[in-house]
Scaffold this active site. Structure first.
Site, PDB file in Angstrom:
ATOM      1  N   LYS A 121       6.443  26.600  72.572  1.00 22.68           N
ATOM      2  CA  LYS A 121       6.681  27.992  72.206  1.00 22.68           C
ATOM      3  C   LYS A 121       5.790  28.923  73.016  1.00 22.68           C
ATOM      4  CE  LYS A 121       4.770  30.504  69.189  1.00 22.68           C
ATOM      5  NZ  LYS A 121       4.159  31.119  67.988  1.00 22.68           N
ATOM      6  N   ASP A 139      10.031  30.546  67.286  1.00 19.53           N
ATOM      7  CA  ASP A 139       9.052  30.571  66.202  1.00 19.53           C
ATOM      8  C   ASP A 139       9.810  30.434  64.887  1.00 19.53           C
ATOM      9  OD1 ASP A 139      10.272  33.005  65.777  1.00 19.53           O
ATOM     10  OD2 ASP A 139       8.410  34.159  65.711  1.00 19.53           O
TER      11      ASP A 139
END
Length: 222
Positions: A121, A139
Site C-alpha cells: 500500500k 487501504d
C-alpha cells in the site's frame, strides 16, 4: 454491461462527486510523504499532519532524521499510535535512504518494498502520488467500498482488490481513483453507518440494491 464498463461508470461518477480529490497528507518532499504514510497506519491523516509539523521541524532532512535515535522519534510520533514500531521503521528507513540512496527515495516498486516498514500500500501510494504510476493503493476504505459497490466481488485480501481494480479501471485514472474511493469511504460509505441517502453512486451499488430488496414488503400471495 461488462465489468470494465461498470467500473468506468462508477469511477466517472466518483470523479464528479470529488472533483478536487488529492492526497490529504501534507508534504514538501518525497521522504516526508514516505514518513507520513507510515505514520498514517491506524491513524487519521489530520492527526498525522499535526504531528509531523514538530517532527519535520526538528529533523528537516533525511540525514537529520537518520541521525535521530528511535526513542527520540517515538517521543514525537507517539500520538499517531503504535509509536515504538513506527519510530523504529522510520529510523531504519531513513538510515537506508541515507546509506544506500544518497538521501533520495527510490522510484521502483521493488526498491520501495525493500525499505523498512514499506508494504504494497505504501509503495503504491508513493507511486501514484509522486510519480502518477498506474497503480491502486488499497487501504481499509478502498477495500470496503470496492466490495460494497461491486467494483470487486468476493475479494478476501487487499492484494485481490488491488489486482481487480487495476484490471477494470482505466490506467490513466488509477493515480487519482484511490483518492475518490477513500473520500467516499471516509465521508459517505462509512464502515458502521453508510449514508446511502446521500450517496451519489447508489444506483450502481450492489449493497444498496440488496438492502432495498430486503426491505421491500411482500405482495399478497407471495
Amino acid at each position: 454491461m461488462t465489468k470494465k464498463q461498470r467500473a468506468l461508470e462508477i469511477i466517472n461518477r466518483l470523479k464528479t462527486e470529488y472533483p478536487d480529490a488529492a492526497c490529504t497528507l501534507d508534504y514538501d518532499h518525497a521522504w516526508q510523504l514516505l514518513v507520513s504514510v507510515r505514520l498514517a497506519a491506524q491513524c487519521t491523516d489530520a492527526r498525522v499532519n499535526i504531528v509531523v509539523q514538530d517532527l519535520f521541524a526538528k529533523y528537516p532532512s533525511v540525514a537529520a532524521l537518520a541521525e535521530a535515535e528511535p526513542e527520540d522519534i517515538e517521543a514525537i510520533v507517539k500520538p499517531c499510535g503504535l509509536g515504538r514500531s513506527k519510530a523504529r521503521d522510520i529510523s531504519a528507513c531513513m538510515r537506508m535512504l541515507r546509506d544506500k540512496y544518497d538521501c533520495k527515495v527510490p522510484t521502483t516498486f521493488e526498491e520501495l518494498l525493500a525499505l523498512p516498514g514499506v508494504g504494497r500500500k505504501t509503495a503504491n501510494v508513493l507511486g501514484a502520488v509522486l510519480w502518477q504510476k498506474e497503480v491502486m493503493p488499497v487501504d481499509t476504505h478502498v477495500f470496503r467500498v470496492s466490495e460494497r459497490i461491486g467494483l470487486t466481488t468476493g475479494s478476501k485480501t487487499p492484494l485481490q482488490t488491488e489486482l481487480t481494480l487495476e484490471k477494470h479501471i482505466p490506467g490513466h485514472l488509477l493515480p487519482v481513483a484511490h483518492h475518490w474511493l477513500i473520500l467516499h469511504g471516509r465521508y459517505v460509505c462509512t464502515a458502521r453507518a453508510p449514508k446511502c441517502g446521500e450517496c451519489g453512486i447508489s444506483a450502481w451499488c450492489r449493497k444498496y440494491a440488496a438492502d432495498r430488496r430486503a426491505k421491500r414488503p411482500e405482495r399478497d400471495g407471495e
